[in-house]
Design a protein around this motif. Structure first.
Motif, PDB file in Angstrom:
ATOM      1  N   ALA A 415      16.345  69.134   7.945  1.00 16.25           N
ATOM      2  CA  ALA A 415      16.361  68.333   6.712  1.00 16.25           C
ATOM      3  C   ALA A 415      17.589  67.441   6.715  1.00 16.25           C
ATOM      4  O   ALA A 415      18.704  67.904   6.944  1.00 16.25           O
ATOM      5  CB  ALA A 415      16.375  69.246   5.499  1.00 16.25           C
ATOM      6  N   ILE A 416      17.378  66.133   6.479  1.00 16.52           N
ATOM      7  CA  ILE A 416      18.487  65.167   6.432  1.00 16.52           C
ATOM      8  C   ILE A 416      18.267  64.233   5.243  1.00 16.52           C
ATOM      9  O   ILE A 416      17.224  64.260   4.585  1.00 16.52           O
ATOM     10  CB  ILE A 416      18.599  64.355   7.746  1.00 16.52           C
ATOM     11  N   THR A 417      19.231  63.412   4.964  1.00 16.19           N
ATOM     12  CA  THR A 417      19.053  62.302   4.027  1.00 16.19           C
ATOM     13  C   THR A 417      19.595  61.045   4.687  1.00 16.19           C
ATOM     14  O   THR A 417      20.480  61.110   5.547  1.00 16.19           O
ATOM     15  CB  THR A 417      19.798  62.530   2.701  1.00 16.19           C
ATOM     16  N   TYR A 418      19.049  59.903   4.286  1.00 17.56           N
ATOM     17  CA  TYR A 418      19.536  58.618   4.793  1.00 17.56           C
ATOM     18  C   TYR A 418      19.551  57.625   3.640  1.00 17.56           C
ATOM     19  O   TYR A 418      18.808  57.773   2.662  1.00 17.56           O
ATOM     20  CB  TYR A 418      18.661  58.120   5.951  1.00 17.56           C
ATOM     21  N   PRO A 419      20.375  56.597   3.727  1.00 19.65           N
ATOM     22  CA  PRO A 419      20.471  55.650   2.611  1.00 19.65           C
ATOM     23  C   PRO A 419      19.402  54.561   2.676  1.00 19.65           C
ATOM     24  O   PRO A 419      19.154  53.972   3.734  1.00 19.65           O
ATOM     25  CB  PRO A 419      21.864  55.054   2.787  1.00 19.65           C
ATOM     26  N   ALA A 420      18.765  54.297   1.531  1.00 21.76           N
ATOM     27  CA  ALA A 420      17.889  53.136   1.413  1.00 21.76           C
ATOM     28  C   ALA A 420      18.753  51.902   1.201  1.00 21.76           C
ATOM     29  O   ALA A 420      19.967  51.994   1.030  1.00 21.76           O
ATOM     30  CB  ALA A 420      16.924  53.319   0.246  1.00 21.76           C
ATOM     31  N   ALA A 421      18.141  50.749   1.216  1.00 20.50           N
ATOM     32  CA  ALA A 421      18.886  49.489   1.087  1.00 20.50           C
ATOM     33  C   ALA A 421      19.684  49.424  -0.214  1.00 20.50           C
ATOM     34  O   ALA A 421      20.752  48.812  -0.259  1.00 20.50           O
ATOM     35  CB  ALA A 421      17.928  48.306   1.184  1.00 20.50           C
ATOM     36  N   GLY A 423      21.062  51.958  -1.664  1.00 19.81           N
ATOM     37  CA  GLY A 423      22.015  53.055  -1.707  1.00 19.81           C
ATOM     38  C   GLY A 423      21.422  54.398  -2.078  1.00 19.81           C
ATOM     39  O   GLY A 423      22.094  55.431  -1.956  1.00 19.81           O
ATOM     40  N   THR A 424      20.175  54.432  -2.512  1.00 18.89           N
ATOM     41  CA  THR A 424      19.520  55.698  -2.842  1.00 18.89           C
ATOM     42  C   THR A 424      19.387  56.551  -1.588  1.00 18.89           C
ATOM     43  O   THR A 424      18.950  56.060  -0.541  1.00 18.89           O
ATOM     44  CB  THR A 424      18.125  55.444  -3.445  1.00 18.89           C
ATOM     45  N   MET A 425      19.729  57.829  -1.687  1.00 21.28           N
ATOM     46  CA  MET A 425      19.607  58.721  -0.543  1.00 21.28           C
ATOM     47  C   MET A 425      18.189  59.284  -0.490  1.00 21.28           C
ATOM     48  O   MET A 425      17.705  59.900  -1.451  1.00 21.28           O
ATOM     49  CB  MET A 425      20.632  59.849  -0.625  1.00 21.28           C
ATOM     50  N   ILE A 426      17.539  59.046   0.641  1.00 24.53           N
ATOM     51  CA  ILE A 426      16.140  59.438   0.819  1.00 24.53           C
ATOM     52  C   ILE A 426      16.071  60.735   1.614  1.00 24.53           C
ATOM     53  O   ILE A 426      16.587  60.807   2.733  1.00 24.53           O
ATOM     54  CB  ILE A 426      15.348  58.340   1.555  1.00 24.53           C
ATOM     55  N   ILE A 501       7.572  51.320   0.855  1.00 21.01           N
ATOM     56  CA  ILE A 501       7.586  50.815   2.234  1.00 21.01           C
ATOM     57  C   ILE A 501       9.005  50.411   2.634  1.00 21.01           C
ATOM     58  O   ILE A 501       9.401  50.552   3.799  1.00 21.01           O
ATOM     59  CB  ILE A 501       6.607  49.634   2.398  1.00 21.01           C
ATOM     60  N   GLY A 502       9.786  49.936   1.675  1.00 20.91           N
ATOM     61  CA  GLY A 502      11.186  49.638   1.969  1.00 20.91           C
ATOM     62  C   GLY A 502      11.928  50.881   2.427  1.00 20.91           C
ATOM     63  O   GLY A 502      12.725  50.839   3.379  1.00 20.91           O
ATOM     64  N   ASP A 503      11.649  52.029   1.761  1.00 20.90           N
ATOM     65  CA  ASP A 503      12.273  53.289   2.176  1.00 20.90           C
ATOM     66  C   ASP A 503      11.824  53.703   3.575  1.00 20.90           C
ATOM     67  O   ASP A 503      12.607  54.240   4.363  1.00 20.90           O
ATOM     68  CB  ASP A 503      11.927  54.395   1.187  1.00 20.90           C
ATOM     69  N   VAL A 504      10.548  53.484   3.878  1.00 22.74           N
ATOM     70  CA  VAL A 504      10.019  53.809   5.206  1.00 22.74           C
ATOM     71  C   VAL A 504      10.722  52.972   6.271  1.00 22.74           C
ATOM     72  O   VAL A 504      11.146  53.485   7.323  1.00 22.74           O
ATOM     73  CB  VAL A 504       8.491  53.591   5.250  1.00 22.74           C
ATOM     74  N   ASN A 505      10.847  51.691   6.020  1.00 18.44           N
ATOM     75  CA  ASN A 505      11.522  50.825   6.987  1.00 18.44           C
ATOM     76  C   ASN A 505      13.005  51.172   7.127  1.00 18.44           C
ATOM     77  O   ASN A 505      13.569  51.109   8.225  1.00 18.44           O
ATOM     78  CB  ASN A 505      11.356  49.359   6.587  1.00 18.44           C
ATOM     79  N   ASP A 506      13.624  51.570   6.028  1.00 21.08           N
ATOM     80  CA  ASP A 506      15.031  51.969   6.099  1.00 21.08           C
ATOM     81  C   ASP A 506      15.202  53.225   6.951  1.00 21.08           C
ATOM     82  O   ASP A 506      16.277  53.443   7.528  1.00 21.08           O
ATOM     83  CB  ASP A 506      15.588  52.200   4.697  1.00 21.08           C
ATOM     84  N   LEU A 511      17.612  55.358  11.975  1.00 27.14           N
ATOM     85  CA  LEU A 511      17.513  55.912  13.326  1.00 27.14           C
ATOM     86  C   LEU A 511      18.253  55.032  14.334  1.00 27.14           C
ATOM     87  O   LEU A 511      18.959  55.535  15.219  1.00 27.14           O
ATOM     88  CB  LEU A 511      16.046  56.049  13.741  1.00 27.14           C
ATOM     89  N   ALA A 512      18.085  53.725  14.188  1.00 24.91           N
ATOM     90  CA  ALA A 512      18.760  52.795  15.097  1.00 24.91           C
ATOM     91  C   ALA A 512      20.263  52.789  14.847  1.00 24.91           C
ATOM     92  O   ALA A 512      21.074  52.818  15.785  1.00 24.91           O
ATOM     93  CB  ALA A 512      18.178  51.395  14.929  1.00 24.91           C
ATOM     94  N   GLY A 513      20.655  52.775  13.573  1.00 26.77           N
ATOM     95  CA  GLY A 513      22.075  52.714  13.231  1.00 26.77           C
ATOM     96  C   GLY A 513      22.845  53.948  13.649  1.00 26.77           C
ATOM     97  O   GLY A 513      24.047  53.876  13.948  1.00 26.77           O
TER      98      GLY A 513
END
Length: 665
Positions: A415-421, A423-426, A501-506, A511-513
């Motif tokens: 389980a992880i979280t990542y930031p959306a554009a 700033g929301t943590m997904i 979809i923005g969250d999906v792309n983020d 992953l790249a970042g």
């Protein structure tokens, strides 16, 4: 009971070269695809009232087999009936008595436009003999055919061991030239003899009725009625009524509004006879919780469990009376809080004692709950069914849920979280290939279906296949997912598609970042709404993913709306999709010219969740725009593609497609 699991496997015909093959190190790409594409070893399992026998369904490409195993003497299980796919799908079989099983069969009328689904309930002896249809048979005078063949709402009727309470969809009959025809119409309840098929009405049919809840002792205590508009379609408004103990009068219990966003009101789920109350779910302060309401006339409501981070959404029930024993919710993984101290203690002990600290789920119980059938599984374990004897404290392995993967090394899910554009943590789940450094890998974003759903920690055959083939897999619970409260759900993943979809792309950008995904080595794979998200991701950002795989995807919101026409749910679907610019802007088929990455799509031609026309339309639009598209259509398969051959092909061809377009060997 020595080596009982092995005997069950032989009985099911599941000890094969696939199940006994080497681990991932020596397996070819095709062998790995075949092992993950194999159907579950058991689709459903049930324990007899005395705990002496188990019945389970083993699916295969052309149908399913029902096996019965004697748990007292061991030996190979006996196949008692086989149902070919052309005659319907055997969905469940449950013991009613020690010698009699009740099964449900689902079949589709492909000649009707649109296709219609029918269910029928059958009873048979434990040796496969004395087959009897319990669903009411259609009279020659009937003015229609009941699609719903009914369902059992009470199994153990005191003093009536061979009878069950069962719903019936009454169809009115032509009354011309006869006084014997019935004008009953709608859903009612009957007491049905499972040996003779004789029946008597317990609750008269009601056109508005859609739910009946019994107390586990043969008493119907709650009825649910739905409202319809002038055109005969559902409005999403439901009214529930209850009876006091010993009364036949219906009193109002609650109202519920299901409008395609967040349910408003109390939704009763299970009657608890001991406390004379009903358990149900309700949203308060933006999160769904479990509540109980007294059925003594006071309607006193009590909060059982609610949280401020996730929805409480699972009711845990067990035994012949479907006794409520706990409640569950999913944070980083699904957790259960048991009301029953004994089961709570047992669950904790098993969690610690079994390898990998798996999740424990109770599947069935004997009369008196002296013997328990349970499942243990985890992210790296597809699952094993066990039999626990309370008297001897003995735990026996019965059957693996996926024999083809019994010795296959699986990758941990984190389980992880990542930031959306914004700033929301997904929240998301990351699965990395075993033995990898976790860096500079080919990577896949895998959005879940729904959109009213979420991914959870545990075994996932799609994610594990791609991890076994060397990909990092990230599964985001984007905004629009359920389980995280009303604010997270937004308006749903179609109306709020830009956010979802923005969250999906983020997820791909993260992953790249993080250096997990190698430069230019990102792909996206999705099923159903996940397939929609995979396609729409390239509309929002055409340069992000280099390969797109969509299985049974929604591709056009207007077509999805049209698919519901003629069904009672059409007004609800219309409201769920909504109207406005998002219908065109959020439809990948209407924006195919923006998609740059090659597309691979799969769809079954009997899909009733998302019509096959959606993928055909998308493929045509991509070709018209001069885009690269490969479309595979499976004959006689539905939304789930219940076929080992089809699933193996989806996995094998998706892997080859992604490798080619990411420039991998």
């Amino acid at each position: 009971m020595k080596n009982f699991a092995g005997l069950l496997l032989m009985g099911a015909g599941l000890v094969s070269s696939a199940a006994g093959a080497g681990t991932a190190d020596g397996a070819t790409a095709g062998q790995v695809a075949a092992r993950f594409g194999a159907l579950e070893s058991i689709q459903q399992i049930s324990l007899s009232p005395e705990g002496t026998k188990a019945a389970y369904i083993t699916p295969f490409d052309d149908g399913a087999v029902l096996y019965v195993a004697d748990l007292t003497v061991g030996g190979a299980p006996k196949a008692i009936t086989r149902l070919l796919k052309e005659n319907g799908r055997l969905s469940s079989c449950t013991w009613s008595t020690e010698t009699r099983l009740i099964c449900q069969v689902v079949f589709v009328d492909t000649h009707h436009v649109p296709m219609l689904t029918y269910t029928r309930v059958l009873a048979l002896d434990s040796d496969g003999s004395n087959l009897l249809q319990l669903s009411s048979r259609t009279s020659t005078r009937a003015l229609g055919v009941a699609q719903n063949g009914g369902w059992i709402i009470d199994w153990d009727l005191e003093g009536e061991p061979n009878k069950v309470l069962m719903t019936r969809d009454f169809v009115p009959e032509n009354t011309i030239n006869t006084r014997l025809a019935s004008d009953a119409e709608g859903l009612g309840v009957e007491m049905v003899d499972i040996q003779s098929g004789r029946r008597r009405t317990v609750e008269k049919a009601s056109l508005e009725a859609n739910t009946y809840l019994s107390d586990g002792h043969g008493n119907v205590r709650i009825i649910g009625l739905h409202d319809v508009n002038g055109s005969g379609t559902l409005t999403g408004k439901l009214r529930y009524y209850y009876r006091k103990v010993g009364s036949r009068k219906w009193d109002e219990l609650a109202r519920l509004n299901v409008d395609g966003t967040v349910d408003e009101g109390f939704d009763p789920v299970a009657v608890d006879a001991r406390s004379n109350s009903v358990f149900g779910f309700e949203v308060h302060d933006g999160y769904q919780g479990l509540y109980s309401v007294a059925l003594d006339g006071s309607l006193e409501k009590r909060r059982i469990l609610a949280r401020t981070d996730v929805d409480v959404d699972g009711l845990v029930r067990i035994g012949r009376q479907n006794r409520v024993v706990g409640v569950s919710y999913a944070t980083d993984r699904r957790r259960t809080e048991f009301f029953d101290p004994e089961l709570n203690k047992l669950s904790q002990a098993l969690h610690k004692a079994l390898p990998g600290q798996p999740s424990i789920g109770f599947l069935d119980a004997s009369r008196g709950e002296t013997k328990l059938l349970l499942e243990a599984s985890s992210d790296t374990d597809p699952g094993m069914v066990y039999l626990f004897d309370k008297a001897s404290r003995k735990l026996e392995a019965v059957l693996p849920l996926r024999a083809s993967l019994a010795d296959f090394p699986l990758a941990p899910m984190k389980a992880i979280t990542y930031p959306a554009a914004d700033g929301t943590m997904i929240p998301a789940y990351l699965t990395l290939p075993l033995g990898s450094s976790g860096k500079n890998l080919p990577a896949i974003v895998m959005p879940h279906g729904g959109p009213s759903a979420r991914d959870e920690w545990g075994f996932d055959w799609l994610a594990q296949f791609f991890a076994a083939r060397g990909y990092a897999v990230l599964q985001p619970n984007y905004r629009g997912s359920s389980g995280y409260g009303a604010a997270w759900y937004k308006e749903n993943g179609f109306k709020s598609w830009r956010t979802a979809i923005g969250d999906v792309n983020d997820a791909g950008r993260w992953l790249a970042g993080q250096g997990i995904a190698a430069q230019g080595k990102l792909a996206i794979v999705g099923w159903s709404y996940g397939g929609y998200a995979a396609l729409q991701s390239a509309v929002l950002d055409p340069d992000l993913f280099k390969a797109i795989v969509a299985v049974a995807p929604v591709t056009d919101l207007e077509k999805l709306r049209e698919e519901s026409q003629g069904f009672t749910s059409s007004a609800l679907v219309d409201k769920f999709i909504g109207h406005g610019p998002h219908v065109i802007e959020g439809s990948p088929a209407r924006n195919a010219a923006r998609i740059k990455a090659p597309v691979l799509m799969f769809h079954g031609d009997l899909d009733q969740n998302v019509g096959v026309a959606e993928s055909r339309f998308m493929a045509d639009k991509l070709r018209d725009a001069g885009k690269s598209v490969t479309y595979v259509e499976f004959k006689d398969l539905d939304h789930q593609l219940r076929s080992a051959a089809a699933r193996t092909r989806v996995l094998s061809e998706s892997d080859a497609f992604i490798r080619k377009n990411l420039g991998l060997k």
